[in-house]
Structures are given as C-alpha cells and as structure tokens.
Design a protein around this motif. Sequence first.
Motif, PDB file in Angstrom:
ATOM      1  N   GLY A  82       0.793  -1.223   0.000  1.00  0.00           N
ATOM      2  CA  GLY A  82       0.000   0.000   0.000  1.00  0.00           C
ATOM      3  C   GLY A  82       0.823   1.270   0.000  1.00  0.00           C
ATOM      4  N   ALA A  83       2.078   1.207  -0.371  1.00  0.00           N
ATOM      5  CA  ALA A  83       2.934   2.393  -0.413  1.00  0.00           C
ATOM      6  C   ALA A  83       2.806   3.079  -1.774  1.00  0.00           C
ATOM      7  CB  ALA A  83       4.384   1.995  -0.159  1.00  0.00           C
ATOM      8  N   ASP A  84       3.458   4.209  -1.884  1.00  0.00           N
ATOM      9  CA  ASP A  84       3.464   4.927  -3.157  1.00  0.00           C
ATOM     10  C   ASP A  84       4.299   4.150  -4.177  1.00  0.00           C
ATOM     11  OD1 ASP A  84       1.945   7.012  -2.159  1.00  0.00           O
ATOM     12  OD2 ASP A  84       3.714   8.140  -1.490  1.00  0.00           O
ATOM     13  N   PRO A  85       3.877   4.150  -5.431  1.00  0.00           N
ATOM     14  CA  PRO A  85       4.645   3.440  -6.457  1.00  0.00           C
ATOM     15  C   PRO A  85       6.034   4.061  -6.638  1.00  0.00           C
ATOM     16  CG  PRO A  85       2.528   4.167  -7.334  1.00  0.00           C
ATOM     17  CD  PRO A  85       2.655   4.738  -5.965  1.00  0.00           C
ATOM     18  N   LEU A  86       6.961   3.240  -7.084  1.00  0.00           N
ATOM     19  CA  LEU A  86       8.324   3.714  -7.327  1.00  0.00           C
ATOM     20  C   LEU A  86       8.372   4.529  -8.613  1.00  0.00           C
ATOM     21  CD1 LEU A  86      10.307   0.494  -6.397  1.00  0.00           C
ATOM     22  CD2 LEU A  86      10.086   2.575  -5.056  1.00  0.00           C
ATOM     23  N   PRO A  87       9.429   5.309  -8.805  1.00  0.00           N
ATOM     24  CA  PRO A  87       9.554   6.081 -10.057  1.00  0.00           C
ATOM     25  C   PRO A  87       9.606   5.166 -11.280  1.00  0.00           C
ATOM     26  CG  PRO A  87      11.176   6.804  -8.430  1.00  0.00           C
ATOM     27  CD  PRO A  87      10.507   5.592  -7.873  1.00  0.00           C
ATOM     28  N   SER A  88       9.321   5.742 -12.423  1.00  0.00           N
ATOM     29  CA  SER A  88       9.238   4.947 -13.651  1.00  0.00           C
ATOM     30  C   SER A  88      10.584   4.354 -14.068  1.00  0.00           C
ATOM     31  CB  SER A  88       8.675   5.799 -14.785  1.00  0.00           C
ATOM     32  OG  SER A  88       9.517   6.917 -15.015  1.00  0.00           O
ATOM     33  N   VAL A  89      11.674   4.856 -13.521  1.00  0.00           N
ATOM     34  CA  VAL A  89      12.988   4.289 -13.842  1.00  0.00           C
ATOM     35  C   VAL A  89      13.040   2.813 -13.448  1.00  0.00           C
ATOM     36  CG1 VAL A  89      15.449   4.427 -13.297  1.00  0.00           C
ATOM     37  CG2 VAL A  89      14.138   6.505 -13.633  1.00  0.00           C
ATOM     38  N   PHE A  90      12.419   2.457 -12.346  1.00  0.00           N
ATOM     39  CA  PHE A  90      12.419   1.064 -11.902  1.00  0.00           C
ATOM     40  C   PHE A  90      11.678   0.166 -12.888  1.00  0.00           C
ATOM     41  CE2 PHE A  90      13.657   3.019  -7.974  1.00  0.00           C
ATOM     42  CZ  PHE A  90      14.478   2.072  -7.390  1.00  0.00           C
ATOM     43  N   TYR A  91      10.648   0.701 -13.512  1.00  0.00           N
ATOM     44  CA  TYR A  91       9.931  -0.095 -14.509  1.00  0.00           C
ATOM     45  C   TYR A  91      10.829  -0.380 -15.711  1.00  0.00           C
ATOM     46  CZ  TYR A  91       5.764   0.804 -11.785  1.00  0.00           C
ATOM     47  OH  TYR A  91       4.854   0.853 -10.774  1.00  0.00           O
ATOM     48  N   TRP A  92      11.679   0.567 -16.063  1.00  0.00           N
ATOM     49  CA  TRP A  92      12.620   0.350 -17.166  1.00  0.00           C
ATOM     50  C   TRP A  92      13.705  -0.638 -16.765  1.00  0.00           C
ATOM     51  CZ3 TRP A  92      11.505   1.503 -21.923  1.00  0.00           C
ATOM     52  CH2 TRP A  92      10.566   2.494 -22.184  1.00  0.00           C
ATOM     53  N   VAL A  93      14.133  -0.601 -15.512  1.00  0.00           N
ATOM     54  CA  VAL A  93      15.158  -1.546 -15.054  1.00  0.00           C
ATOM     55  C   VAL A  93      14.598  -2.972 -15.054  1.00  0.00           C
ATOM     56  CG1 VAL A  93      16.661  -2.162 -13.115  1.00  0.00           C
ATOM     57  CG2 VAL A  93      16.362   0.227 -13.728  1.00  0.00           C
ATOM     58  N   CYS A  94      13.304  -3.119 -14.887  1.00  0.00           N
ATOM     59  CA  CYS A  94      12.678  -4.448 -14.948  1.00  0.00           C
ATOM     60  C   CYS A  94      12.886  -5.102 -16.307  1.00  0.00           C
ATOM     61  CB  CYS A  94      11.182  -4.343 -14.673  1.00  0.00           C
ATOM     62  SG  CYS A  94      10.773  -3.869 -13.003  1.00  0.00           S
ATOM     63  N   MET A  95      13.073  -4.296 -17.341  1.00  0.00           N
ATOM     64  CA  MET A  95      13.294  -4.842 -18.675  1.00  0.00           C
ATOM     65  C   MET A  95      14.606  -5.612 -18.768  1.00  0.00           C
ATOM     66  SD  MET A  95      10.735  -3.930 -20.453  1.00  0.00           S
ATOM     67  CE  MET A  95       9.411  -2.772 -20.437  1.00  0.00           C
ATOM     68  N   LEU A  96      15.475  -5.446 -17.772  1.00  0.00           N
ATOM     69  CA  LEU A  96      16.744  -6.173 -17.787  1.00  0.00           C
ATOM     70  C   LEU A  96      16.546  -7.679 -17.655  1.00  0.00           C
ATOM     71  CD1 LEU A  96      19.071  -3.875 -15.671  1.00  0.00           C
ATOM     72  CD2 LEU A  96      19.067  -4.206 -18.146  1.00  0.00           C
ATOM     73  N   MET A  97      15.403  -8.098 -17.110  1.00  0.00           N
ATOM     74  CA  MET A  97      15.145  -9.542 -17.031  1.00  0.00           C
ATOM     75  C   MET A  97      15.141 -10.154 -18.423  1.00  0.00           C
ATOM     76  SD  MET A  97      12.297 -10.107 -14.041  1.00  0.00           S
ATOM     77  CE  MET A  97      12.009 -11.796 -14.462  1.00  0.00           C
ATOM     78  N   GLY A  98      14.415  -9.550 -19.322  1.00  0.00           N
ATOM     79  CA  GLY A  98      14.360 -10.057 -20.692  1.00  0.00           C
ATOM     80  C   GLY A  98      15.694  -9.938 -21.404  1.00  0.00           C
ATOM     81  N   ALA A  99      16.386  -8.828 -21.179  1.00  0.00           N
ATOM     82  CA  ALA A  99      17.695  -8.640 -21.810  1.00  0.00           C
ATOM     83  C   ALA A  99      18.689  -9.683 -21.308  1.00  0.00           C
ATOM     84  CB  ALA A  99      18.207  -7.230 -21.533  1.00  0.00           C
ATOM     85  N   GLY A 100      18.660  -9.961 -20.013  1.00  0.00           N
ATOM     86  CA  GLY A 100      19.554 -10.972 -19.451  1.00  0.00           C
ATOM     87  C   GLY A 100      19.255 -12.346 -20.006  1.00  0.00           C
ATOM     88  N   PHE A 101      17.990 -12.640 -20.192  1.00  0.00           N
ATOM     89  CA  PHE A 101      17.592 -13.927 -20.767  1.00  0.00           C
ATOM     90  C   PHE A 101      18.119 -14.058 -22.191  1.00  0.00           C
ATOM     91  CE2 PHE A 101      14.531 -16.857 -22.732  1.00  0.00           C
ATOM     92  CZ  PHE A 101      14.636 -17.916 -21.852  1.00  0.00           C
ATOM     93  N   LEU A 102      18.029 -12.986 -22.966  1.00  0.00           N
ATOM     94  CA  LEU A 102      18.527 -13.014 -24.343  1.00  0.00           C
ATOM     95  C   LEU A 102      20.046 -13.138 -24.390  1.00  0.00           C
ATOM     96  CD1 LEU A 102      16.254 -10.350 -26.073  1.00  0.00           C
ATOM     97  CD2 LEU A 102      16.220 -12.829 -26.358  1.00  0.00           C
ATOM     98  N   ILE A 103      20.738 -12.445 -23.496  1.00  0.00           N
ATOM     99  CA  ILE A 103      22.202 -12.533 -23.459  1.00  0.00           C
ATOM    100  C   ILE A 103      22.637 -13.950 -23.110  1.00  0.00           C
ATOM    101  CG2 ILE A 103      24.265 -11.740 -22.226  1.00  0.00           C
ATOM    102  CD1 ILE A 103      22.835  -9.011 -21.924  1.00  0.00           C
ATOM    103  N   ALA A 104      21.987 -14.540 -22.106  1.00  0.00           N
ATOM    104  CA  ALA A 104      22.329 -15.919 -21.728  1.00  0.00           C
ATOM    105  C   ALA A 104      22.005 -16.881 -22.864  1.00  0.00           C
ATOM    106  CB  ALA A 104      21.583 -16.311 -20.460  1.00  0.00           C
ATOM    107  N   GLY A 105      20.909 -16.664 -23.542  1.00  0.00           N
ATOM    108  CA  GLY A 105      20.562 -17.503 -24.689  1.00  0.00           C
ATOM    109  C   GLY A 105      21.588 -17.394 -25.804  1.00  0.00           C
ATOM    110  N   ALA A 106      22.092 -16.191 -26.033  1.00  0.00           N
ATOM    111  CA  ALA A 106      23.138 -16.012 -27.041  1.00  0.00           C
ATOM    112  C   ALA A 106      24.406 -16.762 -26.639  1.00  0.00           C
ATOM    113  CB  ALA A 106      23.431 -14.528 -27.227  1.00  0.00           C
ATOM    114  N   GLY A 107      24.708 -16.785 -25.351  1.00  0.00           N
ATOM    115  CA  GLY A 107      25.863 -17.540 -24.883  1.00  0.00           C
ATOM    116  C   GLY A 107      25.704 -19.024 -25.093  1.00  0.00           C
ATOM    117  N   VAL A 108      24.499 -19.528 -24.865  1.00  0.00           N
ATOM    118  CA  VAL A 108      24.234 -20.952 -25.088  1.00  0.00           C
ATOM    119  C   VAL A 108      24.356 -21.284 -26.572  1.00  0.00           C
ATOM    120  CG1 VAL A 108      22.450 -22.734 -24.983  1.00  0.00           C
ATOM    121  CG2 VAL A 108      22.822 -21.233 -23.032  1.00  0.00           C
ATOM    122  N   VAL A 109      23.819 -20.438 -27.431  1.00  0.00           N
ATOM    123  CA  VAL A 109      23.905 -20.669 -28.869  1.00  0.00           C
ATOM    124  C   VAL A 109      25.358 -20.638 -29.327  1.00  0.00           C
ATOM    125  CG1 VAL A 109      23.337 -19.667 -31.129  1.00  0.00           C
ATOM    126  CG2 VAL A 109      21.578 -19.870 -29.373  1.00  0.00           C
TER     127      VAL A 109
END
Length: 79
Positions: free
Chosen positions: A37-64
Amino acid sequence: MSDETPQAGDLLVRIGAIVFLIGAVATLATVAPLFIGADPLPSVFYWVCMLMGAGFLIAGAGVVRSVAAQRRQARSSTA
C-alpha cells in the motif's frame, strides 16, 4: 573453482544471469509497494525491470555460441 577450461559462451551466460538477477530484483522492488500500500516507485524502476528479458537473451546467445563452438569442434575432429 572447477578445473574446466572456459567454453566459448560461458562469459555471456554468466553476464546474462547477472543482468537477469538485477532485473528480477528490480521487478520485486517495483511490485512490492503495490502489496504493502505504499506509493509506487519512479518509472525508472519499470525500465530496469526490462533487464530480465535482456539478461535472458544474453544468456541464450551464450548458449547458442557454446553450441556452435561444440559443433565446429565435433566436425573438425571427425574430418
């Protein structure tokens, strides 16, 4: 420490895992205020959440890359 020599895509997989974990922590930090029930975090945190997908793609490239190196090695050993 293992005695194995590093393979072609090992570094990319490790970097991808680190980036993924940073994104996962940011996702937890972004969702937590909604439950407590607290105030939402700034929108920068929402952009940092996109690192999950980027990390998944980087790891996938390493496997390939690792698979491609192993296939090249297998072809050269049979030839």
